[in-house]
Design a protein around this motif. Structure first.
Motif, PDB file in Angstrom:
ATOM      1  N   GLU A  96     -13.011  12.886  29.449  1.00 53.94           N
ATOM      2  CA  GLU A  96     -13.567  11.567  29.766  1.00 53.94           C
ATOM      3  C   GLU A  96     -13.876  11.406  31.248  1.00 53.94           C
ATOM      4  OE1 GLU A  96     -12.356   7.217  28.202  1.00 53.94           O
ATOM      5  OE2 GLU A  96     -10.859   8.141  29.517  1.00 53.94           O
ATOM      6  N   GLU A 116      -9.929  11.501  26.750  1.00 59.25           N
ATOM      7  CA  GLU A 116      -9.913  10.205  26.070  1.00 59.25           C
ATOM      8  C   GLU A 116      -8.501   9.961  25.522  1.00 59.25           C
ATOM      9  OE1 GLU A 116     -12.902  10.290  23.088  1.00 59.25           O
ATOM     10  OE2 GLU A 116     -14.551   9.896  24.489  1.00 59.25           O
ATOM     11  N   ASN A 117      -7.935   8.793  25.825  1.00 61.29           N
ATOM     12  CA  ASN A 117      -6.532   8.563  25.474  1.00 61.29           C
ATOM     13  C   ASN A 117      -6.267   7.141  24.993  1.00 61.29           C
ATOM     14  OD1 ASN A 117      -6.782   7.112  27.841  1.00 61.29           O
ATOM     15  ND2 ASN A 117      -5.483   8.485  29.049  1.00 61.29           N
ATOM     16  N   ARG A 118      -7.283   6.459  24.507  1.00 64.11           N
ATOM     17  CA  ARG A 118      -7.052   5.081  24.058  1.00 64.11           C
ATOM     18  C   ARG A 118      -6.098   5.027  22.872  1.00 64.11           C
ATOM     19  NH1 ARG A 118     -12.407   5.030  25.641  1.00 64.11           N
ATOM     20  NH2 ARG A 118     -13.134   5.698  23.579  1.00 64.11           N
ATOM     21  N   ASP A 119      -6.216   5.971  21.967  1.00 62.03           N
ATOM     22  CA  ASP A 119      -5.296   5.979  20.828  1.00 62.03           C
ATOM     23  C   ASP A 119      -3.874   6.280  21.266  1.00 62.03           C
ATOM     24  OD1 ASP A 119      -6.076   8.477  21.639  1.00 62.03           O
ATOM     25  OD2 ASP A 119      -5.982   9.374  19.630  1.00 62.03           O
ATOM     26  N   ALA A 121      -2.662   5.733  24.290  1.00 60.88           N
ATOM     27  CA  ALA A 121      -2.192   4.579  25.056  1.00 60.88           C
ATOM     28  C   ALA A 121      -1.743   3.457  24.125  1.00 60.88           C
ATOM     29  CB  ALA A 121      -3.293   4.099  25.990  1.00 60.88           C
ATOM     30  N   ALA A 122      -2.464   3.273  23.014  1.00 59.54           N
ATOM     31  CA  ALA A 122      -2.062   2.247  22.035  1.00 59.54           C
ATOM     32  C   ALA A 122      -0.726   2.589  21.394  1.00 59.54           C
ATOM     33  CB  ALA A 122      -3.143   2.108  20.966  1.00 59.54           C
ATOM     34  N   LEU A 204       0.693  10.633  26.312  1.00 57.20           N
ATOM     35  CA  LEU A 204      -0.314  10.065  27.208  1.00 57.20           C
ATOM     36  C   LEU A 204      -0.462  10.934  28.457  1.00 57.20           C
ATOM     37  CD1 LEU A 204      -2.252   7.727  27.840  1.00 57.20           C
ATOM     38  CD2 LEU A 204      -0.325   6.568  28.954  1.00 57.20           C
TER      39      LEU A 204
END
Length: 406
Positions: A96, A116-119, A121-122, A204
């Motif tokens: 990313e 990409e780490n949105r999942d 991080a969630a 993460l």
């Protein structure tokens, strides 16, 4: 015909002979001498032209380092970084953000790239919330424990006054014991929730690619949008994002023939010359000798550490290593001008060389010093000049010369 009368002939002794003037004779002989000199000069010039320039062998005045006098062995090798790393991610994802380019300097733990780490991080946020829930449950359990403890104490007092039955007191005691057991379970739940949060934090962090040490980015292997996997065997995926090296750990790896190992030892002084910078000589020392011989080449890998450093040195540069009998003293660190010994000759009690300039041999006085290998240190000429090698006695100052054909 009548015979001539010889009686009338006589010699006049008072008459002046023709051309008897002494001044006239001197002028005549002077003209003759001048004419002879002119003829000789023309003849010499014609002979010189017909003879042509003298064929000579020339050499170039070189620069030599005095350290050659105590060089035991020469070897070739390459500059390598002792500490080098290909940075990748343990996680799998799409690149990313990339914050470096080739040549960028990075510090230890500095963020280099991010997946990409949105999942992830969630998931970390959810784990953190679970920790808060577990702690709230503990507080609730502790409140129930305090209430159960008070109820048990009141039941004890009422039982002594025989206001309640034994069964009622036992019920209060059971409630108190249950509340105590619940506290232990709630504390274990908090520990489990914190462990889950730590695992989410690690997941993460694995999407964050950081520098493991101070260094310089050598290569960039991926771009934003590429898929990154721990092992790049997958189609259209990348393994390492960048490669970095610690430039303070640069050293030279040289292959040395096993027949010359007796000339090398750990801690031995060495001098390093880079092919990219021929005039740069750097002090080094033998740091390690790999205890394995390459059977195919009959060589041993010797690693030479730089004592003197230069910012221009880069990994994978070609290098030459001279293994020395002792370190180079300060007075021998600078190069000197030198020529083959045969270029220096004696003329009128002076040491001279014949420098070639404009196809003429120019006699130049020089001073000589020590021998450096097969060369002789000289002063009075500069590096790059052409001089005659082994000039003959007939070669004079100003003689026309031409390089000998080999």
């Amino acid at each position: 015909m009548d015979a001539p009368d010889l009686s009338k002939l006589k010699i006049d002794r008072n008459a002046t002979p023709s051309g008897g003037n002494p001044q006239g004779r001197r002028r005549r002989w002077g003209r003759i001498a001048i004419a002879i000199l002119i003829v000789l000069g023309v003849t010499l010039a014609i002979a010189t032209r017909l003879r042509g320039p003298v064929s000579v062998e020339t050499v170039t005045v070189a620069t030599a380092y005095p350290s050659q006098n105590y060089t035991l062995l020469n070897a070739t090798g390459y500059v390598v970084a002792q500490r080098k790393a290909a940075l990748s991610s343990k996680a799998t994802g799409r690149l990313e953000w990339l914050g470096v380019l080739e040549g960028s300097r990075v510090k230890k733990d500095e963020l280099v790239a991010r997946l990409e780490n949105r999942d992830v991080a969630a998931a970390l946020g959810q784990a953190s919330a679970n920790v808060q829930v577990a702690r709230a449950n503990l507080e609730q359990g502790q409140a129930e424990l305090r209430d159960a403890e008070q109820a048990y104490r009141r039941s004890q007092e009422l039982l002594q006054q025989k206001f309640i039955s034994m069964a009622t007191r036992d019920t209060a005691l059971a409630r108190y014991n249950k509340a105590q057991a619940a506290i232990a379970g709630l504390r274990a739940a908090i520990a489990a929730a914190e462990a889950s949060r730590q695992a989410a934090q690690v997941a993460l962090d694995q999407t964050m690619i950081r520098a493991p040490f101070d260094g310089v980015v050598l290569t960039k292997n991926a771009n934003v949008g590429d898929n990154i996997t721990p092992f790049s065997s997958a189609t259209d995926s990348k393994g390492a994002v960048v490669t970095i090296a610690d430039m303070d750990t640069l050293e030279v790896e040289a292959d040395v023939s096993e027949s010359n190992l007796s000339k090398i030892s750990v801690g031995q002084a060495a001098e390093i010359q880079l092919d990219a910078f021929p005039d740069l000589r750097l002090a080094g020392v033998v740091s390690r000798m790999v205890p394995t011989v390459d059977r195919s080449k009959a060589t041993l890998l010797v690693k030479v550490r730089f004592i003197e450093r230069d910012a221009r040195i880069l990994p994978d540069m070609s290098a030459k290593v001279a293994f020395l009998s002792h370190p180079v003293p300060p007075q021998d660190e600078k190069p000197v001008t030198a020529v083959p010994g045969g270029a220096v000759v004696q003329r009128d009690g002076r040491k001279v060389v014949f420098a070639v300039k404009d196809d003429k041999a120019r006699q130049t006085s020089v001073s000589t010093g020590r021998k450096i290998g097969e060369l002789l240190e000289v002063g009075g000429i500069k590096a790059g000049d052409k001089v005659v090698l082994n000039p003959g006695d007939k070669l004079k100052d100003g003689s026309a010369v031409a390089p000998a054909k080999k």
